[in-house]
Each structure stands twice: as structure tokens, then as C-alpha cells.
Scaffold this active site. Sequence first.
Site, PDB file in Angstrom:
ATOM      1  CE1 TYR A 143      -5.234 -13.940   1.306  1.00 24.69           C
ATOM      2  CE2 TYR A 143      -4.324 -11.685   1.847  1.00 24.69           C
ATOM      3  CZ  TYR A 143      -5.230 -12.524   1.013  1.00 24.69           C
ATOM      4  OH  TYR A 143      -6.150 -12.122  -0.194  1.00 24.69           O
ATOM      5  CG  ASP A 238       4.002 -11.227   1.166  1.00 29.14           C
ATOM      6  OD1 ASP A 238       3.996  -9.967   0.958  1.00 29.14           O
ATOM      7  OD2 ASP A 238       2.906 -11.737   0.949  1.00 29.14           O
ATOM      8  CE  LYS A 266      -2.321  -5.394   3.698  1.00 27.94           C
ATOM      9  NZ  LYS A 266      -2.059  -6.834   3.529  1.00 27.94           N
TER      10      LYS A 266
HETATM   11  C1  LIG Z   1      -2.476  -7.780   2.367  1.00 29.87           C
HETATM   12  C2  LIG Z   1      -1.611  -8.992   1.992  1.00 29.87           C
HETATM   13  C3  LIG Z   1      -1.250  -9.402   0.716  1.00 29.87           C
HETATM   14  C4  LIG Z   1      -2.498  -8.871  -0.422  1.00 29.87           C
HETATM   15  O1  LIG Z   1      -2.276  -7.752  -0.577  1.00 29.87           O
HETATM   16  P1  LIG Z   1      -3.535  -6.937  -1.241  1.00 29.87           P
HETATM   17  O2  LIG Z   1      -3.224  -5.595  -1.911  1.00 29.87           O
HETATM   18  O3  LIG Z   1      -4.772  -7.250  -0.445  1.00 29.87           O
HETATM   19  O4  LIG Z   1      -3.930  -7.723  -2.612  1.00 29.87           O
HETATM   20  C5  LIG Z   1      -0.387  -9.931   0.355  1.00 29.87           C
HETATM   21  N1  LIG Z   1       0.443 -10.469   1.345  1.00 29.87           N
HETATM   22  C6  LIG Z   1       0.442 -10.044   2.535  1.00 29.87           C
HETATM   23  C7  LIG Z   1       1.487 -10.287   3.683  1.00 29.87           C
HETATM   24  C8  LIG Z   1      -0.542  -9.288   3.106  1.00 29.87           C
HETATM   25  O5  LIG Z   1      -0.822  -8.898   4.298  1.00 29.87           O
END
Ligand SMILES: *Cc1c(COP(=O)(O)O)cnc(C)c1O
Length: 430
Positions: A143, A238, A266
Site C-alpha cells: 500500500y 516506502d 506515521k
Molecule cells: C500508511 C501508509 C501510507 C499512507 O500514509 P497516509 O498518512 O495514511 O496517507 C503509505 N505507505 C505506507 C507503507 C503506509 O503504511
Amino acid sequence: MKTHSERLFDEAVRYIPGGVNSPVRAYQAVGMTPRFMQGATGPYIFDVDGNKYIDYICSWGPMILGHNDPEVLKSVVEACEYGLSLGTATEIEVCIAKFICTKIPHVEMIRMVNSGTEAVMSAVRVARGFTGRDKIIKFAGCYHGHSDAMLVSAGSGVMTSGVPDSLGVTKGATKDTLTACYNDLESVKELLDANKDRVAAIIVEPVAANMGVVLPKPGFLEGLRKLCDETGSLLIFDEVITGFRLSFGGAAEYFGVRPDLVTYGKIIGGGMPVGAYGGRRDVMSFVSPAGDVYQAGTLSGNPIAMAAGMTQLQILYNHKDKYKELDRLGVKLYGGMEELCHQYDLEAHVNYIGSLGSLFFTQEEVIDYDLAKTADTKEFARYFAFMLEQGIHLAPSQFEAMFLSCMHTDAIIDETLNIFERYLNDTKIV
Ligand SMILES: *Cc1c(COP(=O)(O)O)cnc(C)c1O
């Protein structure tokens, strides 16, 4: 009699789509209605009906120090005295950028945004701007936020474009997103061969944590690095979940593989809405106003958010022993769950690394999205409901991770394992 949570949800669905501001909070995947939470402290979270839970969501990662860390809180309160938003350059932005760039070797420059979604969207744009190429390779089950180009499911065969995974996403927005199979370098090679000199970047969660936790096989990340070097594509890690969690330098440091660009979210905001992307100086120099890749944000680098993030990052950097402790607790909790599954002959697998883990109700070990999808989600829902009733707050989906914080203790983990054993006893076919 309905609980306060149930009454709030009844009202919420009238005014908020699905009653929530982010889908997984709705408990749809486990066929329940959500507990509305009132507050949290350390490893605990409290709902509006007065129930207390051990929290293994930890706001989906940001609260690595535990909820309501006093130092982070203090820095936020102090920052508020100077105004909530200035909309100008501020000193704290320089502090946090310098802090990260001097501590993490593969981050030479960094740009702050407001979410992980934005960070990824922007990093992809820069990769395209820098390479002059259009295509992106991502992995099924990873994701990367909800920007259009990332909401894609795999097309069939290497020559086909990705297809939109959501209503409202155009074919045009996803036609340049190619999907490979996690832990399968051959699938990446095929895509690269079929799209020679057209792939701007490979983006990957270096530890996948959005299909449940799936670890990279030895050599997988190194293989991606090599393929990028051979083809001139950029490697984007990511690290929105893994950054500052697996180690201060995230998965890149943990596995010793250097990405060209990295995205954060995060943890970097200490609980405030922050994302960031950074990496090679020559690539990041393409970002406006230094370069011609446009990217902006009214509230980017907001001083309150920066204060929270800066304090949290400083604490983590200055107490690196915390990572060893998280690793130890992870082995105790997730290893303990694994052991119990064996003992009770439960058909399940526990994947874990450091403070991240997940229990898959699968027959086979999970190394990619296809295997993750074989999980028995009905059993997961039963497990989830049992644990919640016993005061364990888990992510309400088979395909999300468990998060440990620095405030989780041996006693808390023992208690959790006891409850897990009760669930196994309850499940045992007699
Ligand atoms: C949570 C997440 C996102 C998106 O971040 P948001 O702050 O919810 O937009 C993107 N990449 C990864 C790996 C994530 O866990």
C-alpha cells in the site's frame, strides 16, 4: 441497551460516509461496529464506555513511544505558544531536516508534506521528472496511500497496464503503474524487460505491512537495487511504516540496502499529520523551487507538527537501546504466539520483524499477496472479537500489522499471551 460506541456509530453513519474518516476504522472486515475511543496513555487505549484495552494499533504506527509521551506533549504545548501556523519558513523545519539528513546516510535532502499518501505521490513525481520516464513498478499487496496512480490492481500479463482499483480513478491515471509480485525478482525483471528504458522507479515497502506483515526474502531488496542500477530506474523505499521503526534509519539501515528515494509518514510526525520524502541530492534538487518538479503545501512543515516529530525523533535517536528492547519484546510476543499456535495445532503462521507482526490464518507461510489472500478471514474475525472482548485492541483486519510501542512491557505481553491461549482453548476442536 446500546453502548455509547454503538449510539455514536448510529449517529456517525448519518453524517460521515461509513461513519469513519478512514475505512479500516469501520470494523467492516470483522463484521462489527467500531469502538469509539476517548483517549490513550502509554500502552493503553480507553473507549467511551469506560473499557480499557492493551493497544496493538498504536495509531497505526506513530505512537512508537507509547501514547501521550510527556516530552512530545510538552514540545507541542510549547510550540503552540508561538502560533498554530505561520505559513512561512521557520527554524524548526531546518532543525528537523538537518537532523534527519545528518543521521541517515541515504537522505541528503528532505521535503515535508502532510501525509504518507502525499509523500509517495510526490516521490513518484520526482522520480518521473528526474528520469524523464513514465512507468512505475509497484508490488501487489503493498500500500502506498490513496493517490490515483497507486490505486491499481495488477493487469494480466507483463504488457498490460494496471487497472483502477477504485471507482473514480481513470484508466489514464493507472496506465503507467505496473504490478509485480512481492519477493519475486523474476516478475520485476519481466516488467523491466517489457518496458525497457521506460520505468522511472520501483516502489516497494521494504517490509510489507499492509497485507499483514510480509518480510522480504534474503536477497530480494538487494536484487531490486541491482535491477535499478542496471536499468537506470530509481529505487523508492516506502518507509511510512518501517521508517524510524525497524531502526532509526528504517528498513534501509536494517537490511543495508540504499534506496534512491525514501518516503516517511506515521512516526515522523509524532502523532501529528506529517509525511516526508527525501533521498539523493541530485534527485531532490529537481523539486520546486530548486527544480522544475512542482510540489507544494500550505500546511507543510507546520510548526506544531514539526515540534512533535522532532521531539519523537530525537528521543528515538538518543535512545537507540529502545530498538533492541522493541526487538526483544517482538520476539517474546510474536514468537510466543507462534509457539502457542504450534502447541494448539492451529493452522496459522506468525510473520514478524522487530516491533511489527501479524498472525495469518493460513495453511502456508505467507511470502506474497496471493498467499496472504488465502487467509481464513472468518476465523480472523472470531479471533479479533474474542481478543477485543478480553481487552486486546488489534487492527480489525487480517491484512494489517500489530504494532508494539516502547511502553509495552513484559507483563503486558504475558497478559496478552495468556488471553491468546484462552482464545486457542476456546477454538480447540474437542
Ligand atoms: C500508511 C501508509 C501510507 C499512507 O500514509 P497516509 O498518512 O495514511 O496517507 C503509505 N505507505 C505506507 C507503507 C503506509 O503504511
